[in-house]
Design an enzyme around this catalytic site. Sequence first.
Site, PDB file in Angstrom:
ATOM      1  N   GLY A 225       0.976  -1.070   0.041  1.00 23.71           N
ATOM      2  CA  GLY A 225      -0.079  -0.112   0.301  1.00 23.71           C
ATOM      3  C   GLY A 225       0.388   1.487   0.588  1.00 23.71           C
ATOM      4  N   ARG A 226      -0.056   2.231  -0.191  1.00 19.98           N
ATOM      5  CA  ARG A 226       0.940   3.711   0.004  1.00 19.98           C
ATOM      6  C   ARG A 226       0.165   4.515   0.970  1.00 19.98           C
ATOM      7  NH1 ARG A 226       2.357   6.619  -5.939  1.00 19.98           N
ATOM      8  NH2 ARG A 226       2.052   8.950  -5.177  1.00 19.98           N
ATOM      9  N   GLY A 227       1.355   5.575   1.439  1.00 18.10           N
ATOM     10  CA  GLY A 227       0.575   6.001   2.844  1.00 18.10           C
ATOM     11  C   GLY A 227       1.241   7.424   1.892  1.00 18.10           C
ATOM     12  N   GLY A 228       0.885   8.305   2.879  1.00 19.48           N
ATOM     13  CA  GLY A 228       0.587   9.770   2.352  1.00 19.48           C
ATOM     14  C   GLY A 228       1.689  10.673   1.835  1.00 19.48           C
ATOM     15  N   PHE A 229       3.101   9.554   3.589  1.00 17.00           N
ATOM     16  CA  PHE A 229       4.162  10.068   3.148  1.00 17.00           C
ATOM     17  C   PHE A 229       6.104   8.772   2.619  1.00 17.00           C
ATOM     18  CE2 PHE A 229       2.550  11.859   6.827  1.00 17.00           C
ATOM     19  CZ  PHE A 229       2.286  13.500   6.246  1.00 17.00           C
ATOM     20  N   GLY A 230       4.367   7.495   2.197  1.00 15.08           N
ATOM     21  CA  GLY A 230       5.840   6.360   2.246  1.00 15.08           C
ATOM     22  C   GLY A 230       4.825   5.853   1.721  1.00 15.08           C
ATOM     23  N   VAL A 232       3.696   0.544   1.937  1.00  9.13           N
ATOM     24  CA  VAL A 232       4.023   0.046   3.117  1.00  9.13           C
ATOM     25  C   VAL A 232       4.554  -1.434   2.373  1.00  9.13           C
ATOM     26  CG1 VAL A 232       1.783  -1.917   4.644  1.00  9.13           C
ATOM     27  CG2 VAL A 232       1.849   1.337   4.779  1.00  9.13           C
ATOM     28  N   LYS A 247       5.844   0.565   7.792  1.00  8.18           N
ATOM     29  CA  LYS A 247       5.646   1.275   7.032  1.00  8.18           C
ATOM     30  C   LYS A 247       6.883   2.536   7.116  1.00  8.18           C
ATOM     31  CE  LYS A 247       1.976   5.301   7.463  1.00  8.18           C
ATOM     32  NZ  LYS A 247       0.378   5.553   8.178  1.00  8.18           N
ATOM     33  N   ASP A 341     -10.776   8.572  11.662  1.00  9.64           N
ATOM     34  CA  ASP A 341     -10.374   8.613   9.751  1.00  9.64           C
ATOM     35  C   ASP A 341     -10.563   7.007   9.832  1.00  9.64           C
ATOM     36  OD1 ASP A 341     -10.237   8.902   7.882  1.00  9.64           O
ATOM     37  OD2 ASP A 341      -7.811   8.496   7.625  1.00  9.64           O
TER      38      ASP A 341
END
Length: 586
Positions: A225-230, A232, A247, A341
């Site tokens: 997956g992809r978060g806001g800053f990098g 996973v 993460k 969230d």
Amino acid sequence: MEELQDAIEDAQYVNAMSDEGPKPSKEWPYPDKPTLDAWKSSKSKDFWAVEKLCEQGMPLYMFSRYVKEETQSSTEMMFIEDCCRYRRLYGNVARGAHCKQMLEVFGGSSPPDSVDMLESNLERLTHGDYEPAEIEKMTSETVGKGSTCIGLGGPLWDAVTKSVADGNFPDNLWDKVDEVVFTGIVGKTGSGFANSHLFEKMMQFLYLQEARVEEEDFALFRVLGRGGFGLVNGCKKCTSGKLYAMKVMNKKRVKMKRSEQLTLNERVALAAVDSAFVVNLKYAFVSEVDLFLILDLMTGGDLSFHLSQKQKFTKEESQYYAARIMLGCQALHDKNYVYRDLKPENILMGDDGKVKITDLGLACQITPTLHGAAGTRGYWAPEMLRRDKKGKKMPYGHCVDWWSFGCMLAEFISGVCPFRSEAALKYGQSKGKQEKEKAIDLATLEMEPEWDPESFDADAADICAKLLIKDEKKRLGWGGCNEIMDHPWFKEVNWEMIISDRQEPPYIPPKDVNAASQSEIGQFSEDKTFKKTTLEDKDHDVYKKWNWTNPRSFQSEVIEFLMYEKTTGRPLTPPKAQGGGCCTIS
């Protein structure tokens, strides 16, 4: 070539998930004797008392192994372990069944001769005020003289038996008997354990528990997956072979978005909340470039992915997922956190079908002045959008999570979030808000959703409507999750099984990559802004308290490793290197 590489990484990931038992790729970095001795001397004398050590999982496991393998006290040790299991159970049914089994296995009726002395001295025993000679005398006179197979009976045992017969199962039911029996075992075997190879191995692992964890300690699998800053990734702890999720958050990207406090909040919240219904933090560490969080690996994908596959969930699935999510939220609320969230994308499924809340980046402590919209539009509560007569944003508390929970529950049942629907968009536009975002916000503040009877029976419509009441003080959940649990829509749910984490999931995901393709997840581009952003000393100092090891998780990891070694009858050693480091998956 990229597709071929993706296919290779997918195959490696699936194979790793299918492996039986841990497969380490790196030796544990055990300390040498001078280093270990220096570390041991830095601890207080009380730290090395067997009773003190056994308050932790791994030392208790090592002591139990010694007792069972080297002494004649294995029955007593099994009793201690059963007492520990009892305390982890929830509900009268589970505890009652366990107690009756314990009474049958370990029970008896004739009291030991000196039970009165035991009870009068119990307070001293509990607080550790006995001298070693007193413990030895007490043990020889009591434990071993009763007719029970653990050598203890009388009023202490009778009190437990009566409580079980009356259907009372408090947390401390076995505490007195447990304390006496355990003290007896320590009196007989403690000195032998302190001079054993198992004690030495235990010390080595306790030393490693305090050692710094680094990026090189983990082997990476495919991107999940992809978060806001990098990104996973799936990963493996090289020394133990344990599988986790990694993460990664790039410090530059965090700085560009001025999100240092958000990342710190997530790290602190993850460490504070220990729940079977929230993704658990195992390790946190930092490099010159990145921040790392090592978390539970949930290989089954998120609930948004599964909703896209199924369109909507069955009632059984909806109830099961909602029940676990609700308890995860309550675990956060109990620590004075609000999640903010809640949405299907943030609910991950394990390979066993159990789901947990993830991504605590927006979770924060509840304060009297907490305000401002946070989360995902269409799931956030109306009180996040309201303003007072002076135009100032109004404060809110934990009940914003129950609004989001109501939105998500409706989505489970019907396949559509009420305030991310065509109906919500049209409502807002009909009121003059032509921009999509403003139209949805207006619908959140004013629109009352309609509940299609083809998807919502009477109870489903009622619980969703009550969770989506605009006035948070009247909303279901204002008084805690028990209000929601008591709703008729949940009447078929066995809460005892859910809370004790023993309920069998209604769906088990396939042993496959239950996530978007790596090309869809994508990578982060290093644009001009990113390249121009520089990190100064103060940017690194923000994270000086970031590093952390979860003691319980580390010890569980060690126990799993040692148990597998014991089962196989051979040391678990990494394969001989063929070149490369531990981060190469062969």
